[in-house]
Scaffold this motif. Structure first.
Motif, mmCIF file in Angstrom:
data_model
loop_
_atom_site.group_PDB
_atom_site.id
_atom_site.type_symbol
_atom_site.label_atom_id
_atom_site.label_comp_id
_atom_site.label_asym_id
_atom_site.label_seq_id
_atom_site.Cartn_x
_atom_site.Cartn_y
_atom_site.Cartn_z
ATOM 1 N N GLY A 7 0.849 -1.185 0.000
ATOM 2 C CA GLY A 7 0.000 0.000 0.000
ATOM 3 C C GLY A 7 0.885 1.235 0.000
ATOM 4 N N SER A 9 0.610 5.290 0.655
ATOM 5 C CA SER A 9 -0.262 6.395 1.078
ATOM 6 C C SER A 9 0.492 7.716 0.940
ATOM 7 C CB SER A 9 -0.791 6.157 2.499
ATOM 8 O OG SER A 9 0.251 6.266 3.429
ATOM 9 N N THR A 37 -3.401 5.312 -2.339
ATOM 10 C CA THR A 37 -4.443 6.276 -1.967
ATOM 11 C C THR A 37 -4.364 7.495 -2.893
ATOM 12 O OG1 THR A 37 -3.026 7.463 -0.432
ATOM 13 C CG2 THR A 37 -4.299 5.594 0.478
ATOM 14 N N ARG A 38 -5.371 8.348 -2.763
ATOM 15 C CA ARG A 38 -5.342 9.607 -3.531
ATOM 16 C C ARG A 38 -4.176 10.480 -3.047
ATOM 17 N NH1 ARG A 38 -7.375 13.877 -6.046
ATOM 18 N NH2 ARG A 38 -7.736 15.633 -4.676
ATOM 19 N N ARG A 65 -8.180 1.947 -5.781
ATOM 20 C CA ARG A 65 -8.468 2.099 -4.339
ATOM 21 C C ARG A 65 -9.957 2.082 -4.008
ATOM 22 N NH1 ARG A 65 -6.213 6.705 -5.954
ATOM 23 N NH2 ARG A 65 -7.637 8.401 -6.462
ATOM 24 N N ASP A 66 -10.806 2.358 -4.996
ATOM 25 C CA ASP A 66 -12.252 2.359 -4.724
ATOM 26 C C ASP A 66 -12.888 0.989 -4.940
ATOM 27 O OD1 ASP A 66 -12.179 5.053 -4.113
ATOM 28 O OD2 ASP A 66 -12.426 5.626 -6.217
ATOM 29 N N CYS A 87 3.659 5.314 5.075
ATOM 30 C CA CYS A 87 2.366 5.299 5.756
ATOM 31 C C CYS A 87 2.120 6.665 6.391
ATOM 32 C CB CYS A 87 2.360 4.196 6.815
ATOM 33 S SG CYS A 87 0.790 4.072 7.675
ATOM 34 N N THR A 91 -3.546 7.525 7.289
ATOM 35 C CA THR A 91 -3.737 6.090 7.024
ATOM 36 C C THR A 91 -3.463 5.280 8.285
ATOM 37 O OG1 THR A 91 -3.439 6.184 4.643
ATOM 38 C CG2 THR A 91 -2.719 4.153 5.707
ATOM 39 N N SER A 100 -12.309 1.507 7.445
ATOM 40 C CA SER A 100 -11.810 1.003 6.148
ATOM 41 C C SER A 100 -12.521 1.629 4.965
ATOM 42 C CB SER A 100 -11.958 -0.516 6.119
ATOM 43 O OG SER A 100 -11.288 -1.082 7.214
ATOM 44 N N ASN A 102 -11.257 2.956 2.223
ATOM 45 C CA ASN A 102 -10.664 2.746 0.895
ATOM 46 C C ASN A 102 -10.018 1.363 0.894
ATOM 47 O OD1 ASN A 102 -7.867 2.872 1.730
ATOM 48 N ND2 ASN A 102 -7.995 5.114 1.737
ATOM 49 N N LEU A 104 -6.961 0.330 0.490
ATOM 50 C CA LEU A 104 -5.726 0.154 1.286
ATOM 51 C C LEU A 104 -6.098 -0.126 2.747
ATOM 52 C CD1 LEU A 104 -2.510 2.343 1.210
ATOM 53 C CD2 LEU A 104 -3.461 1.470 3.322
#
Ligand SMILES: Cc1cc2nc3c(=O)[nH]c(=O)nc-3n(C[C@H](O)[C@H](O)[C@H](O)COP(=O)(O)O)c2cc1C
Length: 190
Positions: A7, A9, A37-38, A65-66, A87, A91, A100, A102, A104
């Motif tokens: 993941g 972030s 993530t965005r 992620r969606d 991280c 996050t 939770s 998203n 990730l």
């Protein structure tokens, strides 16, 4: 072949994720599943010349992620652990609270509930009591907090030397054999 979820972030340190994914490709010991993530996409624009497509292509499987219905959202999908690198504190908080919202965060939640390996390369400085509490909460649940701290005992000359050292630590924690960093042998570094 291990299956490792990676993941990314939105903390500083995107080059660490790129280096980890690159090394994982070469050691050929793990299938990587990537989710970003965005925030990660925004920081990536600031910290690397690689495009998002080039970063995604470093992984064997890329998950949007969606897509909460993705394989890594389920405990029934066999995996050998997850690393979040870097991280962010947001996050970290989401994982510590089980919030939770998203893919990730959901994948990390799965690691905790299935008692699998979860490594968090947390990046912030200085660190507030909220951050410390969240790190303690997750440590007590079995997660590993692995901040990408600087090391000097291996006489690094470049930022890349420093990155390689911390990525070696990540690979050790993931149980992936690697010779990509200098190990202390009691007298000096190998
Ligand atoms: C260039 C840049 C660097 C950032 N570095 C950090 C950082 O080191 N640690 C952190 O917790 N947040 C950092 N942030 C803020 C996070 O990106 C922000 O809190 C974001 O909402 C995190 O969302 P995410 O965890 O879903 O990626 C940074 C933001 C930017 C734009």
């Amino acid at each position: 072949m291990k299956k490792i979820v990676v993941g990314i972030s939105g903390a500083s340190g995107i080059p660490l994720a790129i280096r980890l994914l690159t090394v994982l490709r070469t050691v050929n010991e793990a299938e990587t599943h990537l989710v970003m993530t965005r925030g990660a996409e925004l920081t990536a624009r600031e910290e690397t010349r690689l495009s998002l497509e080039e970063i995604r292509a470093l992984a064997d499987v890329y998950h949007e992620r969606d897509r909460i219905g993705a394989s890594i959202a389920s405990g029934s999908f066999r995996s050998d652990g997850m690393i979040v690198v870097p991280c962010s504190m947001k996050t970290l908080a989401g994982i510590a609270c089980g919030y939770s919202d998203n893919l990730l965060l959901r994948a990390a939640d799965v690691m905790l509930k299935e008692r699998r390996k979860l490594i968090l390369v947390v990046r912030e400085t200085p660190i507030s009591a909220i951050h410390l509490r969240n790190m303690l909460t997750l440590t007590e649940m079995g997660a590993v907090i692995l901040p990408p701290v600087m090391t000097y005992y291996h006489s690094p000359h470049t930022i890349e030397d420093m990155e390689q050292q911390v990525v070696g630590k990540m690979l050790d924690m993931l149980g992936i054999k690697n010779e990509c960093y200098h190990r202390w042998n009691g007298n000096g570094c190998e």
